[in-house]
Design a protein around this motif. Structure first.
Motif, PDB file in Angstrom:
ATOM      1  N   SER A   1      27.747  36.041  37.899  1.00  0.00           N
ATOM      2  CA  SER A   1      27.917  34.967  38.896  1.00  0.00           C
ATOM      3  C   SER A   1      29.046  33.997  38.528  1.00  0.00           C
ATOM      4  CB  SER A   1      26.613  34.193  39.074  1.00  0.00           C
ATOM      5  OG  SER A   1      25.562  35.050  39.412  1.00  0.00           O
ATOM      6  N   ASP A   2      30.194  34.548  38.170  1.00  0.00           N
ATOM      7  CA  ASP A   2      31.389  33.755  37.812  1.00  0.00           C
ATOM      8  C   ASP A   2      31.218  32.918  36.555  1.00  0.00           C
ATOM      9  OD1 ASP A   2      32.843  34.709  39.999  1.00  0.00           O
ATOM     10  OD2 ASP A   2      32.031  33.172  41.311  1.00  0.00           O
ATOM     11  N   LYS A   3      30.256  33.255  35.710  1.00  0.00           N
ATOM     12  CA  LYS A   3      30.032  32.475  34.489  1.00  0.00           C
ATOM     13  C   LYS A   3      30.596  33.208  33.272  1.00  0.00           C
ATOM     14  CE  LYS A   3      25.664  32.280  35.463  1.00  0.00           C
ATOM     15  NZ  LYS A   3      24.236  32.102  35.476  1.00  0.00           N
ATOM     16  N   GLY A   4      30.954  32.417  32.282  1.00  0.00           N
ATOM     17  CA  GLY A   4      31.408  32.934  31.008  1.00  0.00           C
ATOM     18  C   GLY A   4      30.938  31.992  29.908  1.00  0.00           C
ATOM     19  N   ILE A   5      31.330  32.290  28.693  1.00  0.00           N
ATOM     20  CA  ILE A   5      30.946  31.459  27.558  1.00  0.00           C
ATOM     21  C   ILE A   5      32.169  30.686  27.069  1.00  0.00           C
ATOM     22  CG2 ILE A   5      30.090  31.451  25.183  1.00  0.00           C
ATOM     23  CD1 ILE A   5      27.952  32.083  27.280  1.00  0.00           C
ATOM     24  N   LEU A   6      32.047  29.368  27.103  1.00  0.00           N
ATOM     25  CA  LEU A   6      33.086  28.478  26.590  1.00  0.00           C
ATOM     26  C   LEU A   6      32.716  28.129  25.157  1.00  0.00           C
ATOM     27  CD1 LEU A   6      35.620  26.711  27.442  1.00  0.00           C
ATOM     28  CD2 LEU A   6      33.986  24.841  27.580  1.00  0.00           C
ATOM     29  N   THR A   7      33.617  28.426  24.230  1.00  0.00           N
ATOM     30  CA  THR A   7      33.397  28.096  22.826  1.00  0.00           C
ATOM     31  C   THR A   7      34.320  26.945  22.458  1.00  0.00           C
ATOM     32  OG1 THR A   7      32.825  30.390  22.322  1.00  0.00           O
ATOM     33  CG2 THR A   7      33.455  28.987  20.463  1.00  0.00           C
ATOM     34  N   VAL A   8      33.756  25.926  21.839  1.00  0.00           N
ATOM     35  CA  VAL A   8      34.534  24.782  21.370  1.00  0.00           C
ATOM     36  C   VAL A   8      34.457  24.762  19.853  1.00  0.00           C
ATOM     37  CG1 VAL A   8      34.824  22.286  21.447  1.00  0.00           C
ATOM     38  CG2 VAL A   8      33.958  23.489  23.460  1.00  0.00           C
ATOM     39  N   LYS A   9      35.626  24.783  19.215  1.00  0.00           N
ATOM     40  CA  LYS A   9      35.677  24.727  17.753  1.00  0.00           C
ATOM     41  C   LYS A   9      36.861  23.862  17.357  1.00  0.00           C
ATOM     42  CE  LYS A   9      35.544  27.306  13.552  1.00  0.00           C
ATOM     43  NZ  LYS A   9      35.444  28.541  12.854  1.00  0.00           N
ATOM     44  N   ASP A  10      36.586  22.829  16.595  1.00  0.00           N
ATOM     45  CA  ASP A  10      37.622  21.895  16.137  1.00  0.00           C
ATOM     46  C   ASP A  10      38.447  21.351  17.298  1.00  0.00           C
ATOM     47  OD1 ASP A  10      36.791  22.357  13.492  1.00  0.00           O
ATOM     48  OD2 ASP A  10      38.144  24.077  13.303  1.00  0.00           O
ATOM     49  N   GLY A  11      37.789  21.083  18.426  1.00  0.00           N
ATOM     50  CA  GLY A  11      38.456  20.505  19.584  1.00  0.00           C
ATOM     51  C   GLY A  11      39.195  21.495  20.470  1.00  0.00           C
ATOM     52  N   LYS A  12      39.261  22.767  20.080  1.00  0.00           N
ATOM     53  CA  LYS A  12      39.940  23.790  20.888  1.00  0.00           C
ATOM     54  C   LYS A  12      38.897  24.562  21.691  1.00  0.00           C
ATOM     55  CE  LYS A  12      43.860  24.212  17.904  1.00  0.00           C
ATOM     56  NZ  LYS A  12      45.162  24.643  18.167  1.00  0.00           N
ATOM     57  N   MET A  13      39.229  24.804  22.966  1.00  0.00           N
ATOM     58  CA  MET A  13      38.294  25.491  23.857  1.00  0.00           C
ATOM     59  C   MET A  13      38.827  26.872  24.229  1.00  0.00           C
ATOM     60  SD  MET A  13      37.183  22.389  26.432  1.00  0.00           S
ATOM     61  CE  MET A  13      38.859  21.967  26.928  1.00  0.00           C
ATOM     62  N   THR A  14      37.921  27.851  24.206  1.00  0.00           N
ATOM     63  CA  THR A  14      38.233  29.219  24.615  1.00  0.00           C
ATOM     64  C   THR A  14      37.097  29.716  25.496  1.00  0.00           C
ATOM     65  OG1 THR A  14      39.346  29.607  22.502  1.00  0.00           O
ATOM     66  CG2 THR A  14      38.785  31.536  23.798  1.00  0.00           C
ATOM     67  N   MET A  15      37.452  30.288  26.635  1.00  0.00           N
ATOM     68  CA  MET A  15      36.453  30.804  27.580  1.00  0.00           C
ATOM     69  C   MET A  15      36.474  32.325  27.536  1.00  0.00           C
ATOM     70  SD  MET A  15      34.476  29.769  30.210  1.00  0.00           S
ATOM     71  CE  MET A  15      33.761  30.401  31.709  1.00  0.00           C
ATOM     72  N   HIS A  16      35.336  32.936  27.200  1.00  0.00           N
ATOM     73  CA  HIS A  16      35.242  34.401  27.242  1.00  0.00           C
ATOM     74  C   HIS A  16      34.714  34.790  28.611  1.00  0.00           C
ATOM     75  CE1 HIS A  16      35.130  38.474  25.766  1.00  0.00           C
ATOM     76  NE2 HIS A  16      34.028  38.606  26.492  1.00  0.00           N
TER      77      HIS A  16
END
Length: 181
Positions: free
Chosen positions: A69-84
């Motif tokens: 449903s258009d969702k993914g996992i956003l990971t935040v590490k040391d202020g940097k964001m990455t969306m899988h």
């Protein structure tokens, strides 16, 4: 009496000019430091961790797998964001954060796919490509170019919205498959 009025008028003019200069200096300092809304980036930064988030695209042809449903996992590490994000197939072979014309240049940092397995509710499993997309800001559109199996680059606008922090020990796939309330 007339001389006193002129002197007072000149003094008030100098005071007004000084107040205007101070106001301009304050406005410039807010603009330079980015404090125009009274909120600092540190206060608005997400805590390190994993979040379920919506990945919105400008195209029905480029979207996250319908099972999620258009969702993914956003990971935040040391202020940097990455969306899988897990896509719908293996037809999109690379992504690029930016415009298609820049993606074609030598040395462009292409986002390589991983192979994700989607487990549908009816028991069917499907292998698709997933990508780790760098995200600079939430709730703000950014350019994301893609290239498919036919070798042509396409420009898209995407954004990451609507966050929910994953609970400790929460199953990621169940969180992605969960229907929104």
């Amino acid at each position: 009496m007339f001389k006193v009025g002129i002197i007072m008028f000149r003094s008030m003019k100098k005071i007004s000019a000084s107040i205007i200069c101070i106001a301009v200096a304050i406005a410039i300092s807010f603009a330079i430091t980015g404090c125009s809304k009274g909120k600092s980036d540190a206060k608005n930064a997400l805590a390190d961790g994993k979040y379920v988030a919506k990945f919105k695209s400008d195209s029905r042809m480029f979207h996250v797998n319908e099972a999620y449903s258009d969702k993914g996992i956003l990971t935040v590490k040391d202020g940097k964001m990455t969306m899988h994000i897990s896509l719908t197939s293996k037809n999109i072979v690379n992504l690029y954060k930016g415009k298609a014309e820049d993606a074609k240049k030598d040395g462009a940092k292409l986002i390589k796919p991983s192979t994700d397995t989607i487990h549908f509710e009816d028991g069917i499993n499907e292998e698709v490509y997933g990508f780790d997309v760098p995200v600079s800001k939430l709730n703000k559109k950014f350019d994301l170019a893609l290239i498919g199996t036919r070798g042509k680059w396409y420009d898209h606008k995407v954004k990451v919205v609507k966050l929910r922090k994953l609970k400790k020990g929460e199953d990621v796939e169940k969180a992605l498959l969960a229907k929104e309330k």
